[in-house]
Design an enzyme around this catalytic site. Structure first.
Site, PDB file in Angstrom:
ATOM      1  N   PRO A  77      47.185 -57.803  41.857  1.00 30.82           N
ATOM      2  CA  PRO A  77      48.533 -58.387  41.972  1.00 30.82           C
ATOM      3  C   PRO A  77      49.405 -57.565  42.918  1.00 30.82           C
ATOM      4  CG  PRO A  77      48.333 -57.185  39.911  1.00 30.82           C
ATOM      5  CD  PRO A  77      46.960 -57.186  40.550  1.00 30.82           C
ATOM      6  N   ASP A  78      50.333 -58.251  43.588  1.00 31.90           N
ATOM      7  CA  ASP A  78      51.322 -57.491  44.342  1.00 31.90           C
ATOM      8  C   ASP A  78      52.282 -56.879  43.320  1.00 31.90           C
ATOM      9  OD1 ASP A  78      53.327 -59.329  43.618  1.00 31.90           O
ATOM     10  OD2 ASP A  78      53.158 -60.430  45.488  1.00 31.90           O
ATOM     11  N   PHE A  79      53.286 -56.188  43.777  1.00 31.95           N
ATOM     12  CA  PHE A  79      54.176 -55.495  42.848  1.00 31.95           C
ATOM     13  C   PHE A  79      55.353 -56.336  42.387  1.00 31.95           C
ATOM     14  CE2 PHE A  79      51.648 -52.056  44.198  1.00 31.95           C
ATOM     15  CZ  PHE A  79      51.798 -51.044  43.284  1.00 31.95           C
ATOM     16  N   ARG A  80      55.904 -57.160  43.266  1.00 37.35           N
ATOM     17  CA  ARG A  80      57.222 -57.731  42.984  1.00 37.35           C
ATOM     18  C   ARG A  80      57.296 -59.237  42.786  1.00 37.35           C
ATOM     19  NH1 ARG A  80      57.903 -53.232  46.133  1.00 37.35           N
ATOM     20  NH2 ARG A  80      59.411 -51.742  45.341  1.00 37.35           N
ATOM     21  N   ASN A 140      49.159 -50.393  50.891  1.00 35.07           N
ATOM     22  CA  ASN A 140      48.367 -50.613  49.684  1.00 35.07           C
ATOM     23  C   ASN A 140      47.817 -49.312  49.127  1.00 35.07           C
ATOM     24  OD1 ASN A 140      48.850 -53.305  50.087  1.00 35.07           O
ATOM     25  ND2 ASN A 140      46.911 -53.680  51.129  1.00 35.07           N
ATOM     26  N   ASP A 198      45.246 -49.445  46.886  1.00 31.79           N
ATOM     27  CA  ASP A 198      43.987 -49.853  46.259  1.00 31.79           C
ATOM     28  C   ASP A 198      42.724 -49.276  46.890  1.00 31.79           C
ATOM     29  OD1 ASP A 198      43.560 -51.517  48.575  1.00 31.79           O
ATOM     30  OD2 ASP A 198      44.731 -53.099  47.600  1.00 31.79           O
ATOM     31  N   HIS A 242      51.652 -45.192  51.253  1.00 30.53           N
ATOM     32  CA  HIS A 242      52.025 -44.902  49.867  1.00 30.53           C
ATOM     33  C   HIS A 242      50.911 -44.164  49.131  1.00 30.53           C
ATOM     34  CE1 HIS A 242      54.893 -48.578  50.193  1.00 30.53           C
ATOM     35  NE2 HIS A 242      55.427 -47.483  50.706  1.00 30.53           N
TER      36      HIS A 242
END
Length: 167
Positions: free
Chosen positions: A15-18, A89, A91, A108
């Site tokens: 999933p994305d974050f927002r 990302n 991941d 990040h």
């Protein structure tokens, strides 16, 4: 140059974050956080690392496969066309697809390395993965609490938390 964000990993099942409803921040109720972003806040982690370690079990590389886009970025490298891939990302799917570390700027951070935040000592990422997957402590005495004791402080993948400097 490739600049990538969550969109290239969503089709892998991450999933994305927002995004309202499906984003990671909208689905963290089980961790009983003071706010959704607390799971990635360095101050909160120092006080209560358990929610992050539980979430990391779900996100740790190896559970998701790189997408066509990740493989395309690797193909650009193979063809000598990629100067650098800048990714937001965490991941690690770029490196899982075979992109060399020196071609990736993980803005990040990601799961490719880990550090003890108290000592700055690098910790083998496979050891961190094993400890996180074992939970707080398993019947054999493994787990993230034992890992933290071994290294003299909290250990985490080199994901940039709120309150930390970008790489």
């Amino acid at each position: 140059i490739v600049m990538a964000g969550a969109g290239i990993s969503v089709s892998a099942g991450i999933p994305d974050f927002r995004t309202p409803g499906s984003g990671l921040y909208d689905n963290l109720q089980k961790y009983q956080l003071p706010s959704p972003t607390a799971v990635f806040d360095i101050g909160f982690f120092r006080e209560n690392p358990s929610p992050f370690y539980m979430l990391a079990r779900e996100l740790f590389p190896g559970q998701y496969q790189p997408t066509v886009t990740h493989h395309f970025i690797k193909l650009l490298h193979d063809k000598g066309l990629l100067l650098r891939c800048f990714s937001q990302n965490i991941d690690s799917l770029e490196t899982q697809a075979g992109l060399p570390h020196d071609k990736l700027v993980a803005a990040h951070g990601n799961f490719d390395s880990a550090t003890c935040i108290a000592t700055g000592e690098k910790v083998p990422v496979e050891e961190v993965k094993e400890a996180i997957m074992a939970g707080e402590a398993d019947e054999e005495g493994r787990g993230w609490r034992r890992l933290n004791e071994k290294y003299g402080g909290l250990v985490k993948p080199d994901i940039v938390f709120f309150g930390e400097q970008l790489p």
